[in-house]
Design an enzyme around this catalytic site. Structure first.
Site, PDB file in Angstrom:
ATOM      1  N   ASP A 157       0.805  -1.200   0.029  1.00  0.00           N
ATOM      2  CA  ASP A 157       0.050   0.093   0.069  1.00  0.00           C
ATOM      3  C   ASP A 157       0.888   1.225  -0.038  1.00  0.00           C
ATOM      4  O   ASP A 157       0.587   2.254  -0.734  1.00  0.00           O
ATOM      5  CB  ASP A 157      -0.867   0.111   1.075  1.00  0.00           C
ATOM      6  CG  ASP A 157      -0.113  -0.133   2.571  1.00  0.00           C
ATOM      7  OD1 ASP A 157       1.033  -0.572   2.666  1.00  0.00           O
ATOM      8  OD2 ASP A 157      -0.615   0.634   3.468  1.00  0.00           O
ATOM      9  N   ARG A 203       5.606   3.967   6.107  1.00  0.00           N
ATOM     10  CA  ARG A 203       5.361   3.989   7.530  1.00  0.00           C
ATOM     11  C   ARG A 203       4.957   2.834   8.049  1.00  0.00           C
ATOM     12  O   ARG A 203       5.769   1.867   7.431  1.00  0.00           O
ATOM     13  CB  ARG A 203       3.809   4.899   7.433  1.00  0.00           C
ATOM     14  CG  ARG A 203       2.554   3.998   6.893  1.00  0.00           C
ATOM     15  CD  ARG A 203       1.460   4.556   7.131  1.00  0.00           C
ATOM     16  NE  ARG A 203       0.435   3.909   6.520  1.00  0.00           N
ATOM     17  CZ  ARG A 203      -0.560   4.405   5.664  1.00  0.00           C
ATOM     18  NH1 ARG A 203      -0.627   5.784   5.517  1.00  0.00           N
ATOM     19  NH2 ARG A 203      -1.778   3.734   5.202  1.00  0.00           N
ATOM     20  N   ASP A 204       4.746   2.668   9.177  1.00  0.00           N
ATOM     21  CA  ASP A 204       4.692   1.375  10.102  1.00  0.00           C
ATOM     22  C   ASP A 204       3.673   0.511   9.361  1.00  0.00           C
ATOM     23  O   ASP A 204       2.718  -0.081   9.935  1.00  0.00           O
ATOM     24  CB  ASP A 204       4.650   1.602  11.484  1.00  0.00           C
ATOM     25  CG  ASP A 204       3.503   2.322  11.907  1.00  0.00           C
ATOM     26  OD1 ASP A 204       2.441   3.013  10.794  1.00  0.00           O
ATOM     27  OD2 ASP A 204       3.099   2.439  13.048  1.00  0.00           O
ATOM     28  N   GLU A 205       3.687   0.096   8.136  1.00  0.00           N
ATOM     29  CA  GLU A 205       2.556  -0.709   7.306  1.00  0.00           C
ATOM     30  C   GLU A 205       3.315  -1.448   6.362  1.00  0.00           C
ATOM     31  O   GLU A 205       3.713  -2.659   6.531  1.00  0.00           O
ATOM     32  CB  GLU A 205       1.509   0.445   6.859  1.00  0.00           C
ATOM     33  CG  GLU A 205       0.110  -0.670   6.633  1.00  0.00           C
ATOM     34  CD  GLU A 205      -1.007   0.352   6.609  1.00  0.00           C
ATOM     35  OE1 GLU A 205      -2.015  -0.236   6.096  1.00  0.00           O
ATOM     36  OE2 GLU A 205      -0.969   1.614   7.052  1.00  0.00           O
ATOM     37  N   ASP A 226      -6.043  -2.544  -2.931  1.00  0.00           N
ATOM     38  CA  ASP A 226      -5.051  -1.621  -3.613  1.00  0.00           C
ATOM     39  C   ASP A 226      -4.685  -2.373  -4.988  1.00  0.00           C
ATOM     40  O   ASP A 226      -4.710  -1.529  -6.133  1.00  0.00           O
ATOM     41  CB  ASP A 226      -3.733  -1.222  -2.916  1.00  0.00           C
ATOM     42  CG  ASP A 226      -4.117  -0.624  -1.660  1.00  0.00           C
ATOM     43  OD1 ASP A 226      -4.906  -1.062  -0.818  1.00  0.00           O
ATOM     44  OD2 ASP A 226      -3.725   0.563  -1.359  1.00  0.00           O
ATOM     45  N   TRP A 251     -11.666  -5.625  -1.587  1.00  0.00           N
ATOM     46  CA  TRP A 251     -10.513  -6.008  -1.130  1.00  0.00           C
ATOM     47  C   TRP A 251     -10.264  -7.476  -1.400  1.00  0.00           C
ATOM     48  O   TRP A 251      -9.459  -8.005  -2.167  1.00  0.00           O
ATOM     49  CB  TRP A 251     -10.284  -5.990   0.560  1.00  0.00           C
ATOM     50  CG  TRP A 251      -9.777  -4.230   0.551  1.00  0.00           C
ATOM     51  CD1 TRP A 251      -8.556  -4.116   1.119  1.00  0.00           C
ATOM     52  CD2 TRP A 251     -10.360  -3.103   0.293  1.00  0.00           C
ATOM     53  NE1 TRP A 251      -8.364  -2.655   1.206  1.00  0.00           N
ATOM     54  CE2 TRP A 251      -9.470  -2.257   0.724  1.00  0.00           C
ATOM     55  CE3 TRP A 251     -11.622  -2.842  -0.337  1.00  0.00           C
ATOM     56  CZ2 TRP A 251      -9.843  -0.867   0.502  1.00  0.00           C
ATOM     57  CZ3 TRP A 251     -11.940  -1.502  -0.352  1.00  0.00           C
ATOM     58  CH2 TRP A 251     -11.283  -0.477   0.130  1.00  0.00           C
ATOM     59  N   GLU A 269      -2.116   8.980  -1.097  1.00  0.00           N
ATOM     60  CA  GLU A 269      -2.993   8.098  -0.695  1.00  0.00           C
ATOM     61  C   GLU A 269      -4.566   8.793  -0.574  1.00  0.00           C
ATOM     62  O   GLU A 269      -5.596   8.163  -0.706  1.00  0.00           O
ATOM     63  CB  GLU A 269      -2.597   7.604   0.613  1.00  0.00           C
ATOM     64  CG  GLU A 269      -3.651   6.736   1.642  1.00  0.00           C
ATOM     65  CD  GLU A 269      -3.117   6.129   2.829  1.00  0.00           C
ATOM     66  OE1 GLU A 269      -3.920   5.081   3.233  1.00  0.00           O
ATOM     67  OE2 GLU A 269      -2.293   6.807   3.188  1.00  0.00           O
ATOM     68  N   HIS A 319       1.177   6.258  -2.703  1.00  0.00           N
ATOM     69  CA  HIS A 319      -0.087   4.958  -2.796  1.00  0.00           C
ATOM     70  C   HIS A 319      -0.478   4.814  -3.907  1.00  0.00           C
ATOM     71  O   HIS A 319      -1.185   5.797  -4.412  1.00  0.00           O
ATOM     72  CB  HIS A 319      -1.036   5.768  -1.726  1.00  0.00           C
ATOM     73  CG  HIS A 319      -1.419   4.738  -0.699  1.00  0.00           C
ATOM     74  ND1 HIS A 319      -0.997   4.457   0.562  1.00  0.00           N
ATOM     75  CD2 HIS A 319      -2.323   3.912  -0.756  1.00  0.00           C
ATOM     76  CE1 HIS A 319      -1.475   3.487   1.149  1.00  0.00           C
ATOM     77  NE2 HIS A 319      -2.282   3.105   0.401  1.00  0.00           N
TER      78      HIS A 319
END
Length: 942
Positions: A457, A461-463, A470, A522, A734, A755
């Site tokens: 995605d 960041r912390d992802e 997506d 999704w 995003e 994103h």
């Protein structure tokens, strides 16, 4: 006329000859200057140690050809040549031989133990592993098979075995691991040899999940397994495997994490008193410790996805001193990778690098990173000029704050190294509008930053997770720009495994590291992405392999829907990040989530029916087609009025009904008219989220509203595709307003500046604006139907199809539109010109000229009595009013831009009377009167 020549292609990672199957899929691309060339037959010759094998392909097949020879053996090296003959009877030259190597392991060949540090000092402790072995004769071939839970690099006798990065990548480690297959013959020497491994945790030891749910998923330490098969010229072979005899140590990489970054202390370099490195034979490892043998990994399989490599280097474009006095480097491009330093200074000097995508009011904008520190640290050894690049982490960034640099910083000593999966570039687009051109470039960079083993995605960041929604919407765009077949093929294997473990539920993310439940758009990646691979690459094999996954997902949804055949009342992401959703409630979209869910229920059921028909599962095709019709009927009865109005009166709802072909064709016109009206009412600003954005332009153009689609495309006010471009974006954001006009980062807890989901507009630019689309699986037939946009001088797309290079585009000048097309050999094209004329053409270059359609002139009169709809359709008048309001009453200008509903039954004067003082109102009336007079004068001139 020259004879046709062909180039063999194989089902292997880009820039690799190593295949993962004993029977790889093959194909060839023909090059010829003959027009209308069609293959009549192809001769294949496979040269192997046991002799040559031949095969004749009759007809046009040249892509996705099943392996026609005896299966490859592990490590077998062969070469394949092809010679094509056209329908004219002329045979071409034999192609250059294509090397093919069996990169898979034989049954029972995997013998390696899994090893790691026996006494790690911290969670995810980076480790160094080594062993020595003896070569006792002339080596015919040496093959290293290696894998890890975590990331590694191996070196033989001090030299890295390849140029790959962060290998073996991220898979559901408990169900599937990947081994690299590397020929290291050239690195061996007679006598004692050494293997050294650098190892870190990365995905294997990262804490995944949000807030209090963040946790380890695969263990707290990285693990490694490998075996080196040495084959001698005299027929002997020896196997060197990871086992309890290996030794381990810690070293200069002190700490490493995806989110935290990497810390390296060069004073801890693993070099002995004689100057030998730890991966060299004879290194003094007396202080090293025995490894710990761990639980065995799932037996690894050969790689089908591309390798991650260092792809590009980007220099510093500016050195900024922030308001707080910090030094920040600007690389001019939001990218994914890390920095390479050249630095000298006293031993122990610590250089710190903090990364971020944007500046906020002049300072490094780190809030969107959340808990990700994205900080690298390098402690100098003090040995002169030192070079360093973090090895086992990556960051998404444009800006880097540098502190602790010894002496004066020369920006030439710091370079950004771009890394991503090394896929072949296959698609290009250009348009005369520079903002649209930049938008497309941002789409490309967004893909590059998020295709790193997993379709993520976001990269910063912390992802950084493989969100299914997506890639579901972005797969068509991705498949045009790059050859993503192997990349997505591998990811779909992981999806099926994770879905199986979840009882048919497709997780939110793959690999699955956060709690999930069924979610429309999704989970439908299970049905849609395989179809994209079939449509763009004629890849029926992946569709067949994924069929059970497609069916399991659809059956699960039908069970939830029950006899009503509607998916209602459940958790949904809906039309995620609709621009009207509150910053901290991104699922609160204008389109009802139940409408989105039931639309996707139809789409997936229909996809299973079509897949079953294609695969010869006739009974299931009939069954699912009937159920899809039941879902369609339920959707229309529940959500579409007899007059053609959606009960969820929002752009995404209409777009789904049209593009998913839920509504019957006879209702498309009225649905499209309402969609166009809603788009105009919003001032031609985007009003859709993740679900509607990829399809709204198609819905408009299919229903005759090209001008509405154009206005939506070229809008620069927030929210729009081009607003981020005007704000300096170099990737896709995003949120539509990830950064607010005043330079403040969106206040929502979640925002990213890289994103790709909203970059799905790229597919429409390629297919519709430039006019280059597949009309049969794998581009065996093309549809060339360019749609010249008013105000544009040209647009063009080019794509390397499985048959060769194709192109389509148009340009306008002096009242004429010129359409050009390049059709690859062995294909045909249906060409629809802007005037409606249709042509069927074969391969070669083609051009046509047609009269340019006249652009409607703005109305002669515009004034306070004009309707709001007429004003928003008159770009010149709209801008004139806005300029006056910005000068006289900025608050009124903001309302004019963002909250006005541009209705055909409401007059401009009445709409602005409340917020505008009489003097400003009079100024607006005068300016519009001047504009009307200018137009009247222009119309009166001969």
């Amino acid at each position: 006329m020259s004879l046709p020549t062909a180039r063999v292609v194989i089902d292997a990672p880009y820039r690799s000859d190593v295949v993962a199957s004993p029977a790889p899929v093959i194909g060839w691309i023909t090059d010829t200057d003959a027009s209308d060339w069609v293959q009549a037959r192809a001769e294949l010759t496979l040269d192997r140690a046991g002799g040559a094998e031949s095969h004749l392909v009759e007809g046009r097949a040249s892509t996705q050809v099943a392996w026609p020879f005896a299966p490859l053996a592990p490590r077998e090296e062969v070469s394949l040549r092809v010679r094509v003959t056209g329908a004219d009877g002329a045979a071409g030259e034999w192609s250059a031989p294509r090397r093919i190597v069996g990169g898979f392991l034989g049954q029972g060949e995997w013998r390696a133990a899994t090893i790691g540090l026996a006494a790690p000092g911290s969670e995810g402790q980076p480790a160094y592993l080594r062993t020595e072995f003896e070569v006792t004769g002339d080596v015919r071939r040496a093959t290293l098979y290696a894998t890890a839970v975590g990331v590694y690099q191996a070196a033989v006798n001090g030299a890295d075995v390849d140029d790959q990065v962060m290998k073996p990548g991220w898979t559901p480690y408990l169900r599937r691991t990947i081994h690299e297959t590397t020929d290291v013959t050239a690195l061996l020497a007679q006598g004692v040899n050494a293997i050294g491994v650098r190892l870190a945790g990365a995905w294997g030891t990262e804490h995944f999940g949000f807030r209090e749910n963040s946790r380890l998923h695969y263990g707290d330490q990285p693990r490694f397994a490998a075996q080196l098969l040495v084959e001698y010229a005299d027929g002997r072979s020896e196997l060197v495997t990871t086992d309890a005899s290996w030794r381990a140590s810690t070293g200069p990489i002190v700490a490493s994490g995806l989110y935290a970054g990497e810390t390296c202390d060069a004073r801890r370099a693993l070099v002995d008193a004689e100057g030998r490195g730890f991966a060299e034979a004879g290194y003094d490892a007396a202080a090293w410790h025995p490894v710990a043998v761990q639980e065995p990994l799932v037996e690894p399989e050969a790689r089908v996805s591309p390798f991650v490599r260092r792809i590009e280097e980007v220099p510093v474009v500016d050195v900024i001193t922030t308001p707080s006095g910090r030094t920040v480097l600007d690389f001019g491009q939001n990218l994914v990778g890390r920095l390479r330093l050249r630095v000298s200074g006293p031993a122990g000097t610590e250089v710190t690098l903090r990364h971020a995508e944007v500046l906020e009011h002049g300072e490094l904008g780190t809030r969107p990173l959340r808990k990700a520190a994205a900080t690298d640290r390098f402690m100098l050894a003090g040995s002169g000029v030192e070079e360093w690049e973090p090895e086992f982490t990556f960051h998404g960034f444009r800006y880097t704050e540098v502190s602790g640099w010894p002496g004066e910083l020369d920006p030439a000593d710091i370079t950004a190294v771009v890394i991503h999966s090394d896929m072949e570039r296959t698609g290009w687009f250009e348009a005369s509008d520079p903002l649209v051109d930049k938008l497309h470039e941002n789409v490309v960079w967004g893909l590059r930053g998020n295709f790193l083993y997993v379709p993520t995605d976001c990269p910063q960041r912390d992802e950084r997770l493989g969100w299914t929604g997506d890639i579901q919407v972005f797969a068509p765009t991705a498949s045009f720009l790059y050859d993503v077949r192997g990349f997505l093929d591998s990811w779909l294997r992981d999806l099926a495994l994770e879905q199986e473990d979840a009882g048919g539920v497709v997780p939110f993310v793959v690999p699955n590291v956060i709690p999930g439940r069924p979610a429309a758009a999704w989970g439908d990646a299970a049905t849609i992405v395989p179809w994209v691979l079939h449509e763009r690459y004629a890849d029926t094999a992946t569709l067949a392999r994924q069929y059970d996954s497609m069916k399991a997902w659809t059956d699960l949804l039908l069970g939830i829907a029950g006899p009503r055949r509607l998916w209602e009342g459940c958790f949904q992401f809906g039309d995620w990040l609709d621009p009207d959703a509150p910053p901290d409630s991104p699922a609160k979209a204008k389109t009802d989530a139940d409408v989105v869910a039931s639309a996707y229920l139809f789409r997936s059921t229909d996809a299973v029916a079509r897949a079953a028909a294609l695969l010869g599962r006739d009974d299931e095709a009939t069954e699912y087609a009937a159920v899809a019709e039941e879902v369609r009927a339920a959707f229309l009865a529940e959500y579409v009025t007899p007059s053609g109005r959606m009960v969820s009166d929002a752009q995404t709802a209409y777009a789904m009904a049209i593009v998913f072909e839920i509504a019957p064709a006879e209702k498309h016109a009225v649905l499209g008219d309402r969609l166009a009206e809603l788009t105009r009412r919003s001032g031609y600003r985007i009003g859709t989220g993740f679900v509607g954005t990829p399809i709204i332009q198609d819905a408009l153009t299919r229903t005759g509203h090209l001008e509405t689609a154009r206005r939506l495309l070229v809008q620069t006010e927030d929210p729009s595709w081009l607003y981020p471009v005007t704000m300096g974006a170099t990737t896709i954001w995003e949120r539509w307003d990830s950064m607010l006009p005043d330079g403040t980062i969106n206040p929502g807890q979640m925002t990213s500046f890289n994103h790709y989901a909203f970059g799905a507009i790229g597919d429409w630019l390629h297919r519709v604006v430039a006019g280059l689309a597949p009309d049969a699986p794998g581009y065996a037939r093309l549809r060339i139907e360019p749609r010249p946009l008013a105000g544009f001088d040209s647009a063009r797309a080019e794509h390397l199809t499985p048959y060769g290079r194709a192109a389509a585009g148009w340009s306008r000048a002096d009242g004429v539109v010129r359409v050009e097309a390049l059709v690859p050999p062995n294909t045909t094209a249906t060409v629809v010109l802007p005037d409606g004329a249709t042509h069927e053409v074969g391969s070669g270059s083609h051009a046509w000229e047609v009269a340019d359609a006249a652009t409607p002139a703005p109305p002669a009169h515009v004034g306070l009595d004009s309707s709001l709809a007429a004003v928003i359709d008159d770009a010149e008048a709209y801008q004139a009013i806005l300029d006056l309001l910005e000068t006289g009453k900025p608050a009124a200008a903001t309302a004019f831009r963002r909250t006005m509903e541009w209705l055909p039954g409401r007059e401009l004067g009445e709409a602005i009377s409340r917020d505008t003082d009489p003097a400003l109102r009079s100024a607006v009336a005068e300016r519009l009167a001047e504009l009307s007079a200018q137009r009247a004068g222009a119309n009166a001139r001969p």
